[in-house]
Design an enzyme around this catalytic site. Structure first.
Site, PDB file in Angstrom:
ATOM      1  N   CYS A   1      29.062  48.324  82.105  1.00 25.26           N
ATOM      2  CA  CYS A   1      28.418  48.783  80.852  1.00 25.26           C
ATOM      3  C   CYS A   1      26.918  48.541  80.896  1.00 25.26           C
ATOM      4  O   CYS A   1      26.312  48.132  79.889  1.00 25.26           O
ATOM      5  CB  CYS A   1      29.030  48.117  79.628  1.00 25.26           C
ATOM      6  SG  CYS A   1      30.743  48.532  79.404  1.00 25.26           S
TER       7      CYS A   1
ATOM      8  N   ASP B   1      21.045  39.191  72.241  1.00 25.58           N
ATOM      9  CA  ASP B   1      22.453  39.453  72.523  1.00 25.58           C
ATOM     10  C   ASP B   1      22.981  38.235  73.290  1.00 25.58           C
ATOM     11  O   ASP B   1      22.752  38.089  74.487  1.00 25.58           O
ATOM     12  CB  ASP B   1      22.577  40.735  73.357  1.00 25.58           C
ATOM     13  CG  ASP B   1      24.012  40.974  73.813  1.00 25.58           C
ATOM     14  OD1 ASP B   1      24.907  40.170  73.447  1.00 25.58           O
ATOM     15  OD2 ASP B   1      24.232  41.953  74.541  1.00 25.58           O
TER      16      ASP B   1
ATOM     17  N   HIS C   1      23.257  45.382  78.251  1.00 28.88           N
ATOM     18  CA  HIS C   1      24.590  45.990  78.133  1.00 28.88           C
ATOM     19  C   HIS C   1      24.458  47.222  77.218  1.00 28.88           C
ATOM     20  O   HIS C   1      23.601  47.244  76.330  1.00 28.88           O
ATOM     21  CB  HIS C   1      25.506  44.942  77.492  1.00 28.88           C
ATOM     22  CG  HIS C   1      26.947  45.295  77.423  1.00 28.88           C
ATOM     23  ND1 HIS C   1      27.468  46.133  76.472  1.00 28.88           N
ATOM     24  CD2 HIS C   1      28.001  44.881  78.166  1.00 28.88           C
ATOM     25  CE1 HIS C   1      28.775  46.223  76.633  1.00 28.88           C
ATOM     26  NE2 HIS C   1      29.126  45.487  77.665  1.00 28.88           N
TER      27      HIS C   1
ATOM     28  N   GLN D   1      26.917  36.601  76.455  1.00 31.18           N
ATOM     29  CA  GLN D   1      27.173  35.766  77.634  1.00 31.18           C
ATOM     30  C   GLN D   1      26.542  34.390  77.482  1.00 31.18           C
ATOM     31  O   GLN D   1      26.811  33.501  78.294  1.00 31.18           O
ATOM     32  CB  GLN D   1      26.611  36.439  78.902  1.00 31.18           C
ATOM     33  CG  GLN D   1      27.170  37.817  79.201  1.00 31.18           C
ATOM     34  CD  GLN D   1      28.627  37.777  79.640  1.00 31.18           C
ATOM     35  OE1 GLN D   1      29.151  36.732  80.044  1.00 31.18           O
ATOM     36  NE2 GLN D   1      29.311  38.892  79.551  1.00 31.18           N
TER      37      GLN D   1
ATOM     38  N   LYS E   1      34.817  36.386  74.712  1.00 32.71           N
ATOM     39  CA  LYS E   1      34.226  35.816  75.936  1.00 32.71           C
ATOM     40  C   LYS E   1      34.044  34.307  75.797  1.00 32.71           C
ATOM     41  O   LYS E   1      33.618  33.644  76.738  1.00 32.71           O
ATOM     42  CB  LYS E   1      32.872  36.476  76.211  1.00 32.71           C
ATOM     43  CG  LYS E   1      32.977  37.979  76.468  1.00 32.71           C
ATOM     44  CD  LYS E   1      31.621  38.563  76.734  1.00 32.71           C
ATOM     45  CE  LYS E   1      31.586  40.057  76.527  1.00 32.71           C
ATOM     46  NZ  LYS E   1      32.288  40.833  77.545  1.00 32.71           N
TER      47      LYS E   1
HETATM   48  C1  LIG Z   1      25.783  41.023  77.508  1.00 33.67           C
HETATM   49  C2  LIG Z   1      26.866  41.693  76.703  1.00 33.67           C
HETATM   50  N1  LIG Z   1      26.561  42.239  75.525  1.00 33.67           N
HETATM   51  C3  LIG Z   1      27.483  42.835  74.756  1.00 33.67           C
HETATM   52  C4  LIG Z   1      28.776  42.922  75.156  1.00 33.67           C
HETATM   53  C5  LIG Z   1      29.769  43.607  74.268  1.00 33.67           C
HETATM   54  O1  LIG Z   1      30.719  42.737  73.776  1.00 33.67           O
HETATM   55  P1  LIG Z   1      31.834  43.300  72.768  1.00 33.67           P
HETATM   56  O2  LIG Z   1      32.491  44.426  73.502  1.00 33.67           O
HETATM   57  O3  LIG Z   1      32.748  42.179  72.516  1.00 33.67           O
HETATM   58  O4  LIG Z   1      31.117  43.791  71.577  1.00 33.67           O
HETATM   59  C6  LIG Z   1      29.150  42.402  76.398  1.00 33.67           C
HETATM   60  C7  LIG Z   1      30.535  42.564  76.913  1.00 33.67           C
HETATM   61  O5  LIG Z   1      30.758  42.774  78.076  1.00 33.67           O
HETATM   62  C8  LIG Z   1      28.167  41.755  77.183  1.00 33.67           C
HETATM   63  O6  LIG Z   1      28.463  41.208  78.369  1.00 33.67           O
END
Ligand SMILES: Cc1ncc(COP(=O)(O)O)c(C=O)c1O
Length: 406
Positions: free
Chosen positions: A362, A196, A118, A199, A222
């Protein structure tokens, strides 16, 4: 013929929004990977606590907030003192890139990430590398949506990798990465690792101690919780040695005219007024998930994924992207409909109240790797049902007819 078994959970009644109808049609919510829905207990807890925070003793609010931290830490297998609240996963990753990265990464070093990240796990490292003269390198994504441990070993054997960062579950491909194995290899090579888990935590039983990464980041909205709160778990000795990220508020112990000293963990990394209602709301969300049991959440979503993969395979011209088998994926399915742009797919489904996501999610470098501008994506939560998947497939069938797609 379907070989799936009935999904394990039936909790729709706990989620008020799912009983909503629009134009007489039920809401089919298939965008949990973007933001999950909140059970009534989370909404009620937050409403109660916003008032408490404002009108009651500050001590009471602090106790609720710190109590939530302890339960959130335990839920993810972390220690309370090394469980830091941030605004979201993005801020958690930036915290590491700034507070650890700016001190330890220099010219000629490598930061290693993967093609499935992401943007939140790409851009902080780009900024770090541009500033320090380090090189940003990528592990490839194979055609089946997986990473190669051999390529990881190869990169590590060069001796230049300072930090490797990778997703627990891809928000586009659904791939579940072998993060414990990856973190162990990175550690054996003398480098740092960051997972990260944005998910991962909502979909799997996660024990950050067992994962063994130096840092593990995730985000509340999430995981059935509110927006505005994220979590960074870190290894204690590293957090203690790290300089602060943001300055001011609770992160200090003493402040003099020229110098300051820092508070203990975790507050050393929590500048400014805390997001009390959000922390308490996330506490209620993990209580709810813990009561459901994450092994059952995983079983539920795996069965739904298996069912969805079977049903989507019945449709001509629909190509699923990512691992072919539900065991290797979370509840996230990206797909293409031949001859129909993903945005048109999402728009036509939306007219039938079937909410999916279309776009680059993203993950623009991954789109480039896949050779597509965008994908359509359906994603599941503990409240998703077979009927939701059936509605998706029926609606996609009508979309294909409408476009006269062959
Ligand atoms: C794999 C992953 N990393 C990071 C994020 C970013 O999350 P946040 O916007 O809550 O920081 C997302 C959100 O879509 C994601 O799916």
């Amino acid at each position: 013929m379907a070989t799936t078994t009935t999904p394990a959970l039936d909790v729709r009644a706990d989620f008020p929004i799912l009983s909503r109808e629009i134009d007489g049609r039920p809401l089919v919510y298939l965008d949990s990977a973007a933001t999950s829905q909140k059970p009534a207990v989370v909404v009620d807890t937050m409403n109660a606590n916003i008032h408490r925070g404002v009108y009651r003793l500050a001590q009471e609010a602090t106790d609720l907030f710190e109590g939530a931290r302890a339960r959130i830490a335990a839920f993810a297998g972390g220690e309370t003192a090394t469980t830091i609240f941030t605004r979201n996963a993005t801020e958690a990753i930036n915290l590491v890139a700034y507070a650890w990265g700016r001190e330890h990464v220099g010219p000629g070093d490598v930061v290693l990430i993967t093609q499935m990240e992401h943007h939140s796990n790409i851009v902080p490292w780009q900024l770090l590398c541009h500033e320090t003269g380090a090189e940003l390198r990528y592990l490839d994504v194979a055609d089946d949506g997986t990473l190669s441990l051999d390529q990881l070993d190869q990169e590590l054997s060069g001796g230049r990798v300072k930090l490797a960062a990778f997703a627990h579950i891809s928000n586009v491909l659904g791939t579940i990465n072998p993060v414990a194995e990856m973190a162990a290899r990175v550690r054996a090579a003398g480098a740092m690792s960051l997972v990260d888990g944005s998910q991962g935590v909502p979909q799997l039983p996660v024990d950050v101690g067992a994962v063994g990464a130096d840092f593990y980041a995730w985000t509340g909205h999430k995981a059935l919780g509110p927006t505005g709160i994220g979590v960074l778990h870190g290894r204690r000795e590293i957090l203690e040695a790290m300089r602060p990220f943001l300055g001011g508020g609770d992160m200090i112990r003493t402040v003099d005219f020229q110098e300051s000293t820092w508070n203990d963990l975790p507050w050393k990394f929590e500048a400014g007024t805390s997001m009390i209602a959000e922390g308490v709301g996330l506490g209620a969300a993990v209580d709810y998930l813990a009561a459901l049991r994450m092994d059952r959440v995983r079983a539920h979503e795996r069965e739904l994924t298996r069912y969805a993969l079977e049903r989507l395979a019945e449709l001509d011209g629909v190509r699923v992207i990512g691992p072919p088998d539900a065991d290797g994926r979370g509840g996230v399915i990206s797909f293409e409909v031949r001859g129909v742009h993903p945005h048109d797919v999402a728009e036509l489904l939306n007219r039938e109240n079937v909410c999916i996501r279309a776009g680059h999610h993203c993950a623009m470098p991954l789109m480039r790797r896949l050779g597509v501008p965008a994908t359509a994506r359906a994603s599941f939560g503990p409240y998703t049902s077979r009927a939701d998947v059936d509605a998706l497939v029926a609606s996609l069938g009508r979309t294909r007819e409408l476009f006269g797609a062959s």
